[in-house]
Write a protein that holds these residues in place. Structure first.
Motif, mmCIF file in Angstrom:
data_model
loop_
_atom_site.group_PDB
_atom_site.id
_atom_site.type_symbol
_atom_site.label_atom_id
_atom_site.label_comp_id
_atom_site.label_asym_id
_atom_site.label_seq_id
_atom_site.Cartn_x
_atom_site.Cartn_y
_atom_site.Cartn_z
ATOM 1 N N PRO A 5 47.934 28.059 43.901
ATOM 2 C CA PRO A 5 48.569 29.330 43.538
ATOM 3 C C PRO A 5 47.776 30.531 44.063
ATOM 4 O O PRO A 5 46.553 30.500 44.130
ATOM 5 C CB PRO A 5 48.560 29.304 42.013
ATOM 6 C CG PRO A 5 47.441 28.400 41.658
ATOM 7 C CD PRO A 5 47.351 27.376 42.746
ATOM 8 N N PHE A 6 48.511 31.573 44.411
ATOM 9 C CA PHE A 6 47.883 32.812 44.874
ATOM 10 C C PHE A 6 47.362 33.613 43.687
ATOM 11 O O PHE A 6 47.979 33.638 42.630
ATOM 12 C CB PHE A 6 48.886 33.666 45.658
ATOM 13 C CG PHE A 6 49.053 33.234 47.080
ATOM 14 C CD1 PHE A 6 48.220 33.729 48.072
ATOM 15 C CD2 PHE A 6 50.042 32.324 47.425
ATOM 16 C CE1 PHE A 6 48.369 33.328 49.392
ATOM 17 C CE2 PHE A 6 50.193 31.914 48.738
ATOM 18 C CZ PHE A 6 49.357 32.422 49.723
ATOM 19 N N TYR A 15 45.760 38.855 48.337
ATOM 20 C CA TYR A 15 45.852 37.681 47.475
ATOM 21 C C TYR A 15 45.140 36.542 48.186
ATOM 22 O O TYR A 15 45.065 36.523 49.413
ATOM 23 C CB TYR A 15 47.308 37.274 47.254
ATOM 24 C CG TYR A 15 48.053 38.142 46.276
ATOM 25 C CD1 TYR A 15 48.290 37.709 44.984
ATOM 26 C CD2 TYR A 15 48.533 39.391 46.658
ATOM 27 C CE1 TYR A 15 48.981 38.501 44.086
ATOM 28 C CE2 TYR A 15 49.234 40.185 45.761
ATOM 29 C CZ TYR A 15 49.454 39.733 44.480
ATOM 30 O OH TYR A 15 50.136 40.518 43.592
ATOM 31 N N ALA A 17 44.588 32.067 48.056
ATOM 32 C CA ALA A 17 45.005 30.782 47.493
ATOM 33 C C ALA A 17 44.144 29.683 48.081
ATOM 34 O O ALA A 17 43.823 29.709 49.270
ATOM 35 C CB ALA A 17 46.477 30.519 47.810
ATOM 36 N N THR A 37 38.799 21.770 47.164
ATOM 37 C CA THR A 37 39.133 22.973 47.916
ATOM 38 C C THR A 37 38.391 22.949 49.247
ATOM 39 O O THR A 37 37.170 22.872 49.284
ATOM 40 C CB THR A 37 38.779 24.235 47.113
ATOM 41 O OG1 THR A 37 39.513 24.205 45.888
ATOM 42 C CG2 THR A 37 39.127 25.497 47.879
ATOM 43 N N TYR A 40 40.373 28.698 52.057
ATOM 44 C CA TYR A 40 41.186 29.662 51.308
ATOM 45 C C TYR A 40 42.082 30.400 52.287
ATOM 46 O O TYR A 40 41.656 30.739 53.395
ATOM 47 C CB TYR A 40 40.314 30.669 50.558
ATOM 48 C CG TYR A 40 39.689 30.081 49.324
ATOM 49 C CD1 TYR A 40 40.358 30.105 48.109
ATOM 50 C CD2 TYR A 40 38.451 29.470 49.381
ATOM 51 C CE1 TYR A 40 39.795 29.549 46.979
ATOM 52 C CE2 TYR A 40 37.885 28.907 48.252
ATOM 53 C CZ TYR A 40 38.561 28.953 47.061
ATOM 54 O OH TYR A 40 38.010 28.382 45.937
#
Length: 66
Positions: A5-6, A15, A17, A37, A40
């Motif tokens: 999600p942003f 923004y 994510a 992760t 980004y």
């Protein structure tokens, strides 16, 4: 890979994510799914360009500070 999600970077038009790597593995008595992760994605809502934080998705991010 999947996009999380942003979230807004407060006070900006940006923004971000997480780009996550999904992996599943099986141990003796249960299946487990995990994600990590790897990058980004940054989105500027003022003029709509997107850019990745690092060029490739081969890094592992443990945490992030806005």
């Amino acid at each position: 890979m999947s996009l999380g999600p942003f979230a807004l970077i407060e006070g900006t038009s940006y923004y971000f994510a997480p780009i996550n790597a999904e992996q599943e593995y099986r141990q003796d008595y249960y299946d487990k799914a995990a994600s990590s992760t790897r990058n980004y994605l940054i989105l500027n809502t003022a003029d709509k360009p997107t850019v990745r934080l690092v060029p490739r998705n081969d890094m592992l991010f443990v945490n992030i500070e806005k």
